[in-house]
Design an enzyme around this catalytic site. Structure first.
Site, mmCIF file in Angstrom:
data_model
loop_
_atom_site.group_PDB
_atom_site.id
_atom_site.type_symbol
_atom_site.label_atom_id
_atom_site.label_comp_id
_atom_site.label_asym_id
_atom_site.label_seq_id
_atom_site.Cartn_x
_atom_site.Cartn_y
_atom_site.Cartn_z
ATOM 1 N N CYS A 101 -2.873 -5.429 15.963
ATOM 2 C CA CYS A 101 -3.602 -6.083 14.868
ATOM 3 C C CYS A 101 -3.839 -7.548 15.206
ATOM 4 C CB CYS A 101 -2.782 -5.962 13.580
ATOM 5 S SG CYS A 101 -3.570 -6.724 12.155
ATOM 6 N N HIS A 143 -5.964 1.731 8.863
ATOM 7 C CA HIS A 143 -5.424 0.419 9.256
ATOM 8 C C HIS A 143 -6.124 -0.708 8.476
ATOM 9 C CE1 HIS A 143 -3.815 -2.547 12.300
ATOM 10 N NE2 HIS A 143 -4.757 -3.252 11.691
ATOM 11 N N GLU A 144 -7.472 -0.650 8.449
ATOM 12 C CA GLU A 144 -8.220 -1.714 7.761
ATOM 13 C C GLU A 144 -8.041 -1.628 6.246
ATOM 14 O OE1 GLU A 144 -9.152 -4.028 9.576
ATOM 15 O OE2 GLU A 144 -9.086 -2.941 11.471
ATOM 16 N N HIS A 147 -5.081 -3.389 4.905
ATOM 17 C CA HIS A 147 -5.231 -4.847 4.724
ATOM 18 C C HIS A 147 -5.742 -5.186 3.327
ATOM 19 C CE1 HIS A 147 -4.219 -6.389 8.648
ATOM 20 N NE2 HIS A 147 -5.083 -5.619 9.266
HETATM 21 ZN ZN LIG Z 1 -5.105 -5.309 11.312
#
Ligand SMILES: [Zn+2]
Length: 178
Positions: A101, A143-144, A147
């Site tokens: 990341c 993953h995104e 966030h």
């Molecule tokens: Zn990330």
């Protein structure tokens, strides 16, 4: 001209905040932010980025997949903005694979992710899209998306034994190729 923005790192409070919905996708500030996110993602050689990583607590993510050493079969994809995304469905099956990341440079970890996920989002023209992502793209989306809810990939590891440093990761990758 799109700008390369500073990437906030783990420890910055915004990385742990839940991002707000974007009320007006066509607003000039939002369109500029999307351009800047794409620029920052591409120049950082990332396959994705989320708005909180560049200091904006808004539900916008970029997916910009391309084949790479770890995922040689990752699809080539024009950088795409996903706004106000939500998960509709996913299969229970999870697979562990390596992630890194831009907000946690130097760290890699094996992260379990669903291999199939159906999502809804708005594109940068404000049109609603329903899409199924599998395998690498499913992993990238998750993953995104994390966030946007204040989570990072190390929150998802099963064991601290699955976390390693970049230098050893590179060594491991070289061994796999040999
Ligand atoms: Zn990330």
């Amino acid at each position: 001209m799109p700008q390369h923005l500073e990437i906030f790192q783990l420890g910055a409070p915004i990385i742990r905040m839940v991002a707000k919905r974007v009320p007006d996708i066509k607003a000039v500030e939002i369109q500029t932010l999307i351009d800047d996110m794409i620029q920052t993602c591409v120049e950082s050689k990332g396959v994705g980025i989320a708005a909180p990583q560049i200091g904006h607590s808004l539900a916008i993510m970029i997916m910009a997949s391309y084949p790479n050493t770890r995922y040689p079969y990752a699809p080539q994809m024009e950088p795409t903005a996903l706004i106000n995304p939500r998960v509709i469905d996913y299969t229970e099956e999870q697979v562990k694979d390596w992630e890194g990341c831009l907000s946690l440079p130097g760290i890699r970890a094996l992260v379990p992710r669903h291999t199939y996920i159906e999502v809804q989002y708005f594109d940068r023209e404000g049109r609603e899209q329903t899409v199924v992502f599998r395998d690498f793209l499913a992993r990238l989306f998750q993953h995104e998306y994390d966030h946007l809810i204040g989570k990072v990939f190390i929150d998802r590891v099963e064991s601290t034994q699955d976390v390693i440093m970049e230098k050893e990761y590179q060594r491991l990758m070289r061994k796999e190729i040999d």
